[in-house]
Design an enzyme around this catalytic site. Structure first.
Site, PDB file in Angstrom:
ATOM      1  N   SER A   1       6.233  -0.344  10.404  1.00 39.64           N
ATOM      2  CA  SER A   1       4.882  -0.250   9.854  1.00 39.64           C
ATOM      3  C   SER A   1       4.624   1.182   9.412  1.00 39.64           C
ATOM      4  CB  SER A   1       3.852  -0.637  10.929  1.00 39.64           C
ATOM      5  OG  SER A   1       2.556  -0.223  10.534  1.00 39.64           O
TER       6      SER A   1
ATOM      7  N   GLY B   1       4.831 -10.426   3.732  1.00 37.77           N
ATOM      8  CA  GLY B   1       5.611 -10.284   4.959  1.00 37.77           C
ATOM      9  C   GLY B   1       4.970 -11.041   6.121  1.00 37.77           C
TER      10      GLY B   1
ATOM     11  N   GLN C   1      -2.665 -12.595   7.268  1.00 36.10           N
ATOM     12  CA  GLN C   1      -2.894 -12.261   5.859  1.00 36.10           C
ATOM     13  C   GLN C   1      -2.142 -13.238   4.955  1.00 36.10           C
ATOM     14  OE1 GLN C   1      -2.866  -8.096   4.142  1.00 36.10           O
ATOM     15  NE2 GLN C   1      -0.723  -8.624   3.833  1.00 36.10           N
TER      16      GLN C   1
ATOM     17  N   ASP D   1       2.327  -9.430   8.684  1.00 36.83           N
ATOM     18  CA  ASP D   1       0.885  -9.673   8.578  1.00 36.83           C
ATOM     19  C   ASP D   1       0.693 -11.180   8.383  1.00 36.83           C
ATOM     20  OD1 ASP D   1      -0.266  -6.743   8.282  1.00 36.83           O
ATOM     21  OD2 ASP D   1       1.553  -6.876   7.096  1.00 36.83           O
TER      22      ASP D   1
ATOM     23  N   HIS E   1       8.961   1.195   3.559  1.00 37.02           N
ATOM     24  CA  HIS E   1      10.039   1.210   4.552  1.00 37.02           C
ATOM     25  C   HIS E   1      10.894  -0.030   4.350  1.00 37.02           C
ATOM     26  CE1 HIS E   1       7.474  -1.679   6.553  1.00 37.02           C
ATOM     27  NE2 HIS E   1       6.508  -0.778   6.687  1.00 37.02           N
TER      28      HIS E   1
ATOM     29  N   MET F   1       0.836  -1.200   0.000  1.00 37.65           N
ATOM     30  CA  MET F   1       0.000   0.000   0.000  1.00 37.65           C
ATOM     31  C   MET F   1       0.877   1.258   0.000  1.00 37.65           C
ATOM     32  SD  MET F   1      -3.422  -0.987   2.049  1.00 37.65           S
ATOM     33  CE  MET F   1      -2.806  -0.802   3.699  1.00 37.65           C
TER      34      MET F   1
ATOM     35  N   HIS G   1       9.221  -3.447   3.532  1.00 40.86           N
ATOM     36  CA  HIS G   1       8.856  -3.674   2.129  1.00 40.86           C
ATOM     37  C   HIS G   1      10.101  -3.977   1.289  1.00 40.86           C
ATOM     38  CE1 HIS G   1       5.617  -0.765   3.533  1.00 40.86           C
ATOM     39  NE2 HIS G   1       4.886  -1.761   3.104  1.00 40.86           N
TER      40      HIS G   1
HETATM   41  P1  AMP Z   1       1.453  -2.949   3.479  1.00 41.76           P
HETATM   42  O1  AMP Z   1       2.029  -1.910   2.583  1.00 41.76           O
HETATM   43  O2  AMP Z   1       1.435  -2.560   4.922  1.00 41.76           O
HETATM   44  O3  AMP Z   1       0.141  -3.481   2.986  1.00 41.76           O
HETATM   45  O4  AMP Z   1       2.456  -4.184   3.426  1.00 41.76           O
HETATM   46  C1  AMP Z   1       2.838  -4.751   2.192  1.00 41.76           C
HETATM   47  C2  AMP Z   1       3.613  -6.022   2.452  1.00 41.76           C
HETATM   48  O5  AMP Z   1       4.776  -5.711   3.230  1.00 41.76           O
HETATM   49  C3  AMP Z   1       2.816  -7.061   3.253  1.00 41.76           C
HETATM   50  O6  AMP Z   1       3.086  -8.356   2.743  1.00 41.76           O
HETATM   51  C4  AMP Z   1       3.346  -6.882   4.648  1.00 41.76           C
HETATM   52  O7  AMP Z   1       3.247  -8.052   5.431  1.00 41.76           O
HETATM   53  C5  AMP Z   1       4.795  -6.535   4.376  1.00 41.76           C
HETATM   54  N1  AMP Z   1       5.388  -5.828   5.519  1.00 41.76           N
HETATM   55  C6  AMP Z   1       4.883  -4.744   6.171  1.00 41.76           C
HETATM   56  N2  AMP Z   1       5.677  -4.400   7.223  1.00 41.76           N
HETATM   57  C7  AMP Z   1       6.693  -5.299   7.226  1.00 41.76           C
HETATM   58  C8  AMP Z   1       7.838  -5.503   8.071  1.00 41.76           C
HETATM   59  N3  AMP Z   1       8.076  -4.713   9.116  1.00 41.76           N
HETATM   60  N4  AMP Z   1       8.673  -6.537   7.777  1.00 41.76           N
HETATM   61  C9  AMP Z   1       8.417  -7.359   6.721  1.00 41.76           C
HETATM   62  N5  AMP Z   1       7.382  -7.218   5.887  1.00 41.76           N
HETATM   63  C10 AMP Z   1       6.511  -6.209   6.135  1.00 41.76           C
END
Ligand code: AMP
Length: 275
Positions: free
Chosen positions: A185, A147, A153, A150, A31, A27, A34
């Site tokens: 996050s 990741g 998920q 989650d 960081h 999304m 990702h």
């Molecule tokens: P998001 O942008 O929050 O929807 O996350 C996108 C992807 O990045 C998802 O598969 C998350 O699980 C993963 N992700 C988010 N934060 C982290 C983290 N701290 N370490 C590893 N993967 C992450």
């Protein structure tokens, strides 16, 4: 690095691609968490596609959809630096051209999607499954990289791929953390300085819980939650469940994982730690 905003351009690129493709859906507001997934994807596939889309379907009423940080220019710079091959940044008219009110949805398996976050965010995982199913059909990757941050998920999407016979392998990379243990996050930026200094207690509690082999999970959870609440962290759930199918486990044992969702002020944070 190619940047696609519409489906025709993405499909044209995909059709000309030789070798394997990994998709990393995000999304945005990227960081190190990702970027670690991009690096994992690069070791497992010839090409890496990152999608950036804040999916309205997975946000409930009163959640932070409007406030969610959107930082596309910085995100693209980070992905370029990471050596990403292509980015897909659709808008709502590309993802939901007929609107969202009368949409065919992917319904996730109940046993995985009605527990933990699913019990507190009705419709969330149907929104996640629907958008990821669409992204998979649009880009046709061999590998979907998620990741462990989650974790629920990850298991919900892996099961969706199995149940719907999607020709994709689903893998998860480890959670990346700040030096004090807080899981990275996009939502951490909502924390006030005081809240940010409290937040590492969440991971500290999980790490301690994960060391109590053989103990009754419910007793441990109750006392750990009480300590967090006393510190000013409102615990939404704190549960010990099996990694593979998320069934509740009564004793802390290998193959299980601690899952937490907690609120600091208005910010909802989640984390998990395996035993
Ligand atoms: P998001 O942008 O929050 O929807 O996350 C996108 C992807 O990045 C998802 O598969 C998350 O699980 C993963 N992700 C988010 N934060 C982290 C983290 N701290 N370490 C590893 N993967 C992450």
């Amino acid at each position: 690095m190619a940047v696609f905003r519409d489906l025709a351009a993405l499909r044209h690129w995909r059709q000309g691609l030789r070798g394997s493709l990994a998709l990393v859906p995000t999304m945005g507001n990227l960081h190190e968490g990702h970027l670690s997934l991009v690096r994992l994807a690069q070791t497992r596939a010839d090409h890496v596609l990152v999608s950036i889309y804040v999916n309205p379907l997975q946000f409930g009423r009163g959640e932070d959809f409007a406030a969610y940080p959107r930082t596309l220019d910085q995100d693209l710079a980070k992905l370029q630096e990471a050596g990403c091959n292509a980015i897909f940044t659709p808008d709502d008219s590309v993802m939901y051209p007929r609107g969202k009110r009368d949409l065919s949805l992917v319904m996730p398996a109940r046993s995985l999607s009605k527990v933990l976050c699913g019990a507190h965010r009705p419709g969330h995982f149907a929104g996640v499954c629907t958008v990821v199913a669409k992204l998979l059909h649009m880009s046709q990757p061999q590998l979907l990289v998620l990741g462990e941050k989650d974790y629920q998920q990850y298991r919900v999407l892996q099961r969706m791929a199995t149940d719907l016979d999607l020709p994709v392998q689903v893998v998860a990379g480890p959670t990346q953390r700040a030096a004090d243990g807080l899981a990275l996050s996009s939502r951490n930026r909502y924390l006030s300085p005081d809240e940010r200094s409290l937040a590492p207690r969440i991971f500290a509690a999980l790490r301690e819980l994960a060391q109590s082999h053989g103990a009754m999970a419910a007793d441990l959870a109750a006392s750990a939650a009480a300590s967090l609440v006393q510190a000013g962290i409102a615990v939404e759930y704190l549960e010990f469940r099996a990694e593979d199918d998320l069934r509740a486990l009564s004793r802390v044992e290998a193959g299980g994982r601690w899952f937490i969702a907690a609120r600091l002020g208005g910010t909802r944070l989640i984390d998990n730690v395996g035993v």
